[in-house]
Design a protein around this motif. Structure first.
Motif, PDB file in Angstrom:
ATOM      1  N   ALA A  43      82.201  51.583  50.319  1.00  0.00           N
ATOM      2  CA  ALA A  43      81.507  51.158  51.535  1.00  0.00           C
ATOM      3  C   ALA A  43      80.988  52.397  52.245  1.00  0.00           C
ATOM      4  N   PHE A 196      75.326  34.360  46.256  1.00  0.00           N
ATOM      5  CA  PHE A 196      76.267  35.424  45.898  1.00  0.00           C
ATOM      6  C   PHE A 196      75.770  36.103  44.631  1.00  0.00           C
ATOM      7  N   GLY A 198      75.947  39.290  44.079  1.00  0.00           N
ATOM      8  CA  GLY A 198      76.742  40.480  43.761  1.00  0.00           C
ATOM      9  C   GLY A 198      77.910  40.157  42.843  1.00  0.00           C
ATOM     10  N   TYR A 201      84.478  41.215  43.808  1.00  0.00           N
ATOM     11  CA  TYR A 201      84.860  41.996  44.984  1.00  0.00           C
ATOM     12  C   TYR A 201      86.311  41.672  45.301  1.00  0.00           C
ATOM     13  N   SER A 207      80.011  37.966  45.155  1.00  0.00           N
ATOM     14  CA  SER A 207      79.948  38.516  46.512  1.00  0.00           C
ATOM     15  C   SER A 207      78.504  38.624  46.990  1.00  0.00           C
ATOM     16  N   HIS A 208      78.381  38.810  48.304  1.00  0.00           N
ATOM     17  CA  HIS A 208      77.068  39.030  48.916  1.00  0.00           C
ATOM     18  C   HIS A 208      77.209  40.202  49.890  1.00  0.00           C
ATOM     19  N   ASP A 209      76.589  41.328  49.524  1.00  0.00           N
ATOM     20  CA  ASP A 209      76.648  42.527  50.362  1.00  0.00           C
ATOM     21  C   ASP A 209      75.464  42.453  51.326  1.00  0.00           C
ATOM     22  N   GLY A 214      77.862  47.975  51.709  1.00  0.00           N
ATOM     23  CA  GLY A 214      79.290  47.680  51.527  1.00  0.00           C
ATOM     24  C   GLY A 214      80.038  47.436  52.822  1.00  0.00           C
ATOM     25  N   VAL A 217      80.627  42.358  53.605  1.00  0.00           N
ATOM     26  CA  VAL A 217      80.538  41.701  52.296  1.00  0.00           C
ATOM     27  C   VAL A 217      81.154  40.305  52.411  1.00  0.00           C
ATOM     28  N   VAL A 219      82.321  36.717  50.560  1.00  0.00           N
ATOM     29  CA  VAL A 219      82.699  36.129  49.260  1.00  0.00           C
ATOM     30  C   VAL A 219      82.926  34.629  49.449  1.00  0.00           C
ATOM     31  N   ARG A 240      89.468  48.415  57.760  1.00  0.00           N
ATOM     32  CA  ARG A 240      88.949  47.251  57.021  1.00  0.00           C
ATOM     33  C   ARG A 240      89.541  45.959  57.573  1.00  0.00           C
TER      34      ARG A 240
END
Ligand SMILES: [Zn+2]
Ligand SMILES: [Zn+2]
Length: 309
Positions: A43, A196, A198, A201, A207-209, A214, A217, A219, A240
Protein backbone atom coordinates in the motif's frame (compact mmCIF):
# COMPACT_ATOMS: atom_id res chain seq x y z
CA UNK A 1 -54.73 -35.39 37.11
CA UNK A 2 -55.28 -32.12 35.30
CA UNK A 3 -52.70 -30.45 37.55
CA UNK A 4 -50.12 -33.11 36.79
CA UNK A 5 -50.68 -32.63 33.05
CA UNK A 6 -50.16 -28.90 33.41
CA UNK A 7 -46.95 -29.47 35.39
CA UNK A 8 -45.65 -31.80 32.67
CA UNK A 9 -46.49 -29.28 30.02
CA UNK A 10 -44.70 -26.51 31.91
CA UNK A 11 -41.65 -28.72 32.42
CA UNK A 12 -41.58 -29.64 28.73
CA UNK A 13 -41.85 -25.97 27.79
CA UNK A 14 -39.03 -25.04 30.15
CA UNK A 15 -36.88 -27.82 28.74
CA UNK A 16 -37.61 -26.64 25.21
CA UNK A 17 -36.78 -23.02 26.05
CA UNK A 18 -33.64 -24.09 27.91
CA UNK A 19 -32.55 -26.23 24.97
CA UNK A 20 -33.34 -23.48 22.49
CA UNK A 21 -31.42 -20.91 24.47
CA UNK A 22 -28.50 -23.33 24.87
CA UNK A 23 -28.34 -24.12 21.17
CA UNK A 24 -28.98 -20.49 20.21
CA UNK A 25 -26.97 -18.39 22.61
CA UNK A 26 -24.30 -20.71 24.06
CA UNK A 27 -20.69 -20.30 23.00
CA UNK A 28 -19.84 -22.50 20.05
CA UNK A 29 -16.62 -21.31 18.38
CA UNK A 30 -16.21 -22.18 14.71
CA UNK A 31 -13.19 -24.37 13.94
CA UNK A 32 -9.91 -22.47 13.62
CA UNK A 33 -9.17 -21.77 9.94
CA UNK A 34 -5.87 -22.60 8.24
CA UNK A 35 -3.33 -19.91 9.12
CA UNK A 36 -2.86 -17.07 6.68
CA UNK A 37 0.59 -16.89 5.11
CA UNK A 38 2.34 -14.09 3.25
CA UNK A 39 3.09 -10.48 4.08
CA UNK A 40 0.73 -7.52 4.38
CA UNK A 41 -0.38 -6.38 0.91
CA UNK A 42 1.45 -3.44 -0.63
CA UNK A 43 0.00 0.00 0.00
CA UNK A 44 1.22 3.49 -0.80
CA UNK A 45 -1.30 5.84 0.81
CA UNK A 46 -0.82 9.54 0.00
CA UNK A 47 0.35 11.73 2.88
CA UNK A 48 -2.88 13.79 2.84
CA UNK A 49 -5.01 10.76 3.56
CA UNK A 50 -6.94 10.71 6.85
CA UNK A 51 -9.77 8.93 8.59
CA UNK A 52 -12.62 10.41 10.65
CA UNK A 53 -15.62 8.93 12.39
CA UNK A 54 -19.08 10.46 12.26
CA UNK A 55 -21.11 8.88 15.08
CA UNK A 56 -24.81 9.30 14.28
CA UNK A 57 -26.35 7.43 17.21
CA UNK A 58 -26.55 4.10 19.01
CA UNK A 59 -28.91 1.20 19.52
CA UNK A 60 -29.10 -0.37 22.97
CA UNK A 61 -28.31 -4.10 22.80
CA UNK A 62 -26.55 -6.80 24.78
CA UNK A 63 -23.52 -8.91 23.86
CA UNK A 64 -25.82 -11.95 23.71
CA UNK A 65 -27.64 -10.39 20.77
CA UNK A 66 -24.36 -10.00 18.84
CA UNK A 67 -22.46 -13.29 19.14
CA UNK A 68 -22.81 -16.77 20.57
CA UNK A 69 -21.50 -16.89 24.10
CA UNK A 70 -22.15 -13.18 24.70
CA UNK A 71 -23.84 -12.37 27.99
CA UNK A 72 -27.34 -10.92 28.35
CA UNK A 73 -26.01 -8.83 31.24
CA UNK A 74 -23.25 -7.33 29.08
CA UNK A 75 -25.14 -4.25 27.86
CA UNK A 76 -23.55 -2.57 24.87
CA UNK A 77 -24.39 0.48 22.85
CA UNK A 78 -24.08 -0.51 19.21
CA UNK A 79 -22.42 2.28 17.24
CA UNK A 80 -24.22 3.73 14.22
CA UNK A 81 -21.18 5.43 12.79
CA UNK A 82 -20.22 6.60 9.32
CA UNK A 83 -16.56 6.84 8.35
CA UNK A 84 -15.02 9.60 6.26
CA UNK A 85 -11.91 8.55 4.37
CA UNK A 86 -10.13 11.62 3.07
CA UNK A 87 -8.10 10.96 -0.05
CA UNK A 88 -6.68 13.53 -2.49
CA UNK A 89 -8.36 11.77 -5.42
CA UNK A 90 -11.79 11.99 -3.79
CA UNK A 91 -13.11 11.44 -0.28
CA UNK A 92 -15.27 8.45 0.51
CA UNK A 93 -17.90 7.85 3.13
CA UNK A 94 -18.23 4.27 4.36
CA UNK A 95 -21.96 3.88 5.19
CA UNK A 96 -24.04 6.76 6.54
CA UNK A 97 -25.45 5.54 9.85
CA UNK A 98 -28.66 7.22 11.04
CA UNK A 99 -30.04 10.13 9.06
CA UNK A 100 -32.02 12.95 10.63
CA UNK A 101 -35.24 11.15 9.59
CA UNK A 102 -34.32 7.86 11.23
CA UNK A 103 -37.54 7.88 13.31
CA UNK A 104 -39.51 7.61 10.08
CA UNK A 105 -36.97 5.27 8.47
CA UNK A 106 -37.26 2.71 11.26
CA UNK A 107 -40.91 2.27 10.26
CA UNK A 108 -39.67 0.43 7.14
CA UNK A 109 -38.59 -2.44 9.37
CA UNK A 110 -40.80 -5.33 10.56
CA UNK A 111 -42.85 -4.78 13.73
CA UNK A 112 -40.95 -7.46 15.72
CA UNK A 113 -37.64 -5.73 14.96
CA UNK A 114 -39.00 -2.33 15.98
CA UNK A 115 -40.35 -3.84 19.18
CA UNK A 116 -36.86 -4.91 20.31
CA UNK A 117 -35.01 -1.85 19.02
CA UNK A 118 -34.38 1.09 21.29
CA UNK A 119 -32.05 3.75 19.97
CA UNK A 120 -30.76 7.27 20.34
CA UNK A 121 -29.85 9.54 17.48
CA UNK A 122 -27.27 12.30 17.58
CA UNK A 123 -26.39 14.22 14.41
CA UNK A 124 -26.48 12.76 10.91
CA UNK A 125 -23.34 12.42 8.80
CA UNK A 126 -24.47 15.30 6.54
CA UNK A 127 -25.14 17.53 9.56
CA UNK A 128 -21.67 16.79 10.92
CA UNK A 129 -19.99 17.43 7.56
CA UNK A 130 -21.81 20.77 7.25
CA UNK A 131 -21.04 21.77 10.85
CA UNK A 132 -17.34 21.15 10.18
CA UNK A 133 -17.47 23.38 7.08
CA UNK A 134 -16.73 20.39 4.87
CA UNK A 135 -16.84 21.04 1.11
CA UNK A 136 -19.24 18.38 -0.15
CA UNK A 137 -17.70 18.62 -3.62
CA UNK A 138 -14.73 16.73 -2.16
CA UNK A 139 -16.97 13.74 -1.45
CA UNK A 140 -16.53 11.32 -4.37
CA UNK A 141 -18.94 8.59 -3.20
CA UNK A 142 -20.63 6.67 -0.42
CA UNK A 143 -19.38 3.08 -0.21
CA UNK A 144 -22.11 0.91 1.30
CA UNK A 145 -20.88 -2.12 3.21
CA UNK A 146 -24.46 -3.26 2.57
CA UNK A 147 -27.93 -1.81 2.02
CA UNK A 148 -29.66 -2.31 5.39
CA UNK A 149 -31.69 0.57 6.82
CA UNK A 150 -29.23 1.56 9.58
CA UNK A 151 -26.41 1.98 7.04
CA UNK A 152 -28.33 4.00 4.46
CA UNK A 153 -30.63 6.22 6.53
CA UNK A 154 -28.38 9.24 5.84
CA UNK A 155 -28.26 8.78 2.05
CA UNK A 156 -31.06 11.27 1.16
CA UNK A 157 -29.26 14.11 2.92
CA UNK A 158 -26.28 13.53 0.65
CA UNK A 159 -28.34 13.63 -2.54
CA UNK A 160 -26.18 13.80 -5.63
CA UNK A 161 -23.30 11.89 -4.07
CA UNK A 162 -22.88 8.60 -5.95
CA UNK A 163 -23.60 5.45 -3.98
CA UNK A 164 -21.16 2.66 -4.79
CA UNK A 165 -22.56 -0.87 -4.69
CA UNK A 166 -21.78 -4.24 -6.21
CA UNK A 167 -24.10 -5.69 -8.87
CA UNK A 168 -25.31 -8.26 -6.33
CA UNK A 169 -26.24 -5.56 -3.80
CA UNK A 170 -27.94 -3.51 -6.51
CA UNK A 171 -30.17 -6.55 -7.24
CA UNK A 172 -30.81 -6.94 -3.52
CA UNK A 173 -31.89 -3.30 -3.32
CA UNK A 174 -34.19 -3.80 -6.29
CA UNK A 175 -35.69 -7.12 -5.22
CA UNK A 176 -34.67 -7.66 -1.60
CA UNK A 177 -38.01 -7.28 0.16
CA UNK A 178 -38.31 -5.55 3.50
CA UNK A 179 -34.61 -5.56 4.39
CA UNK A 180 -33.72 -3.18 1.56
CA UNK A 181 -37.06 -1.38 1.39
CA UNK A 182 -35.77 1.84 2.90
CA UNK A 183 -33.03 2.43 0.32
CA UNK A 184 -35.41 1.41 -2.46
CA UNK A 185 -37.85 4.06 -1.25
CA UNK A 186 -35.37 6.93 -1.70
CA UNK A 187 -35.90 8.69 -5.02
CA UNK A 188 -33.11 9.21 -7.54
CA UNK A 189 -30.19 7.58 -5.74
CA UNK A 190 -27.13 7.88 -8.00
CA UNK A 191 -25.92 4.27 -7.92
CA UNK A 192 -22.55 3.40 -9.43
CA UNK A 193 -21.71 -0.30 -9.64
CA UNK A 194 -18.18 -1.62 -9.29
CA UNK A 195 -16.64 -5.04 -9.76
CA UNK A 196 -13.70 -6.97 -8.39
CA UNK A 197 -11.14 -6.94 -11.15
CA UNK A 198 -8.21 -7.29 -8.75
CA UNK A 199 -6.60 -10.49 -7.54
CA UNK A 200 -6.56 -12.15 -4.11
CA UNK A 201 -6.24 -9.90 -1.07
CA UNK A 202 -5.48 -11.19 2.43
CA UNK A 203 -7.10 -14.55 1.68
CA UNK A 204 -10.14 -13.12 -0.12
CA UNK A 205 -10.19 -14.35 -3.73
CA UNK A 206 -10.97 -11.03 -5.43
CA UNK A 207 -10.55 -7.33 -4.72
CA UNK A 208 -11.14 -3.79 -5.93
CA UNK A 209 -8.34 -1.29 -5.32
CA UNK A 210 -10.27 2.00 -5.43
CA UNK A 211 -7.45 4.41 -6.37
CA UNK A 212 -4.80 1.88 -7.40
CA UNK A 213 -2.53 2.80 -4.49
CA UNK A 214 -3.53 -0.02 -2.13
CA UNK A 215 -4.89 2.52 0.37
CA UNK A 216 -8.58 1.59 0.04
CA UNK A 217 -9.27 -1.96 -1.05
CA UNK A 218 -12.74 -3.52 -1.16
CA UNK A 219 -13.35 -7.29 -1.11
CA UNK A 220 -16.61 -9.19 -1.57
CA UNK A 221 -18.00 -10.79 1.59
CA UNK A 222 -21.49 -11.95 0.60
CA UNK A 223 -23.70 -13.53 3.23
CA UNK A 224 -25.22 -10.89 5.49
CA UNK A 225 -26.63 -9.51 2.23
CA UNK A 226 -25.85 -10.81 -1.27
CA UNK A 227 -23.46 -7.95 -2.05
CA UNK A 228 -21.91 -7.20 1.36
CA UNK A 229 -18.31 -6.04 1.26
CA UNK A 230 -15.35 -5.40 3.55
CA UNK A 231 -13.30 -2.22 3.11
CA UNK A 232 -9.60 -2.32 4.04
CA UNK A 233 -8.00 1.07 4.65
CA UNK A 234 -4.29 1.77 5.08
CA UNK A 235 -3.20 5.19 6.36
CA UNK A 236 0.14 6.94 5.74
CA UNK A 237 1.06 6.14 9.36
CA UNK A 238 0.93 2.46 8.41
CA UNK A 239 -2.20 1.91 10.51
CA UNK A 240 -4.54 -0.61 8.93
CA UNK A 241 -8.29 -0.95 9.38
CA UNK A 242 -10.83 -3.53 8.27
CA UNK A 243 -14.34 -2.08 8.04
CA UNK A 244 -16.28 -5.32 8.00
CA UNK A 245 -19.84 -3.90 7.98
CA UNK A 246 -22.25 -6.32 9.65
CA UNK A 247 -20.18 -9.44 9.00
CA UNK A 248 -20.19 -9.50 12.80
CA UNK A 249 -21.80 -7.00 15.17
CA UNK A 250 -19.01 -7.00 17.78
CA UNK A 251 -15.30 -7.85 17.56
CA UNK A 252 -15.73 -11.14 19.45
CA UNK A 253 -17.50 -12.50 16.41
CA UNK A 254 -14.09 -12.55 14.73
CA UNK A 255 -11.68 -12.86 17.65
CA UNK A 256 -13.63 -15.73 19.29
CA UNK A 257 -14.96 -17.05 15.96
CA UNK A 258 -18.52 -16.84 17.27
CA UNK A 259 -21.26 -16.28 14.73
CA UNK A 260 -24.53 -14.56 15.49
CA UNK A 261 -27.08 -16.56 17.52
CA UNK A 262 -29.41 -18.73 15.47
CA UNK A 263 -32.39 -16.38 15.51
CA UNK A 264 -30.34 -13.31 14.55
CA UNK A 265 -28.53 -15.00 11.70
CA UNK A 266 -31.68 -16.71 10.42
CA UNK A 267 -33.63 -13.46 10.33
CA UNK A 268 -30.78 -11.08 9.54
CA UNK A 269 -28.44 -12.92 7.15
CA UNK A 270 -29.32 -13.81 3.57
CA UNK A 271 -26.79 -16.66 3.60
CA UNK A 272 -25.34 -17.58 7.02
CA UNK A 273 -22.80 -19.95 5.44
CA UNK A 274 -21.34 -17.06 3.42
CA UNK A 275 -21.05 -15.02 6.62
CA UNK A 276 -19.25 -17.96 8.23
CA UNK A 277 -16.71 -18.17 5.37
CA UNK A 278 -15.85 -14.48 5.50
CA UNK A 279 -15.78 -14.51 9.30
CA UNK A 280 -13.16 -17.27 9.24
CA UNK A 281 -11.11 -15.42 6.63
CA UNK A 282 -11.17 -12.34 8.89
CA UNK A 283 -10.26 -14.46 11.88
CA UNK A 284 -7.16 -15.74 10.03
CA UNK A 285 -6.24 -12.12 9.16
CA UNK A 286 -6.70 -11.01 12.78
CA UNK A 287 -4.46 -13.82 14.05
CA UNK A 288 -1.69 -13.09 11.54
CA UNK A 289 -1.91 -9.29 11.77
CA UNK A 290 -3.12 -8.45 15.28
CA UNK A 291 -2.23 -4.77 14.82
CA UNK A 292 -4.98 -4.35 12.24
CA UNK A 293 -8.03 -2.66 13.79
CA UNK A 294 -11.23 -4.64 13.25
CA UNK A 295 -14.18 -2.31 12.85
CA UNK A 296 -17.57 -3.98 12.69
CA UNK A 297 -19.99 -1.21 11.74
CA UNK A 298 -21.69 -1.35 15.15
CA UNK A 299 -18.57 -1.87 17.31
CA UNK A 300 -17.85 1.18 19.46
CA UNK A 301 -14.41 -0.17 20.43
CA UNK A 302 -13.35 -0.34 16.78
CA UNK A 303 -13.82 3.42 16.44
CA UNK A 304 -12.04 4.29 19.70
CA UNK A 305 -8.82 5.45 18.01
CA UNK A 306 -10.49 7.18 15.05
CA UNK A 307 -10.82 10.97 15.51
CA UNK A 308 -14.12 12.77 15.08
CA UNK A 309 -14.40 15.36 12.33
ZN1 LIG B 1 -27.02 -5.27 8.34
ZN1 LIG C 1 -26.24 -2.80 10.69
Amino acid sequence: MKKRKKRHLAAALLLLLGGLSLTTFAACPLPRPAPLTGALPWASPPAEMALFQLPTGVTHRSAAFAYRGGSFGDRRDFAMTAVLVKHPRGDLLIDTGFGRDVDVHLQSMPFAFRAVTSYARTRSAAEQLDAAGYDRKALRAIILTHAHWDHVSGVPELAGTPVWVTAEERSFIRDGGMLSALLRSFPAVAYEEYGFEGGPYLGFPRSHDVYGDGAIVIVPAPGHTPGSVIVFVTLPTGARYAFVGDLVWQQEGITLREERPWLQRTLGDTDPSGVRDALLRMSAIAERFPAMTLVPAHEARGFAGVPKL
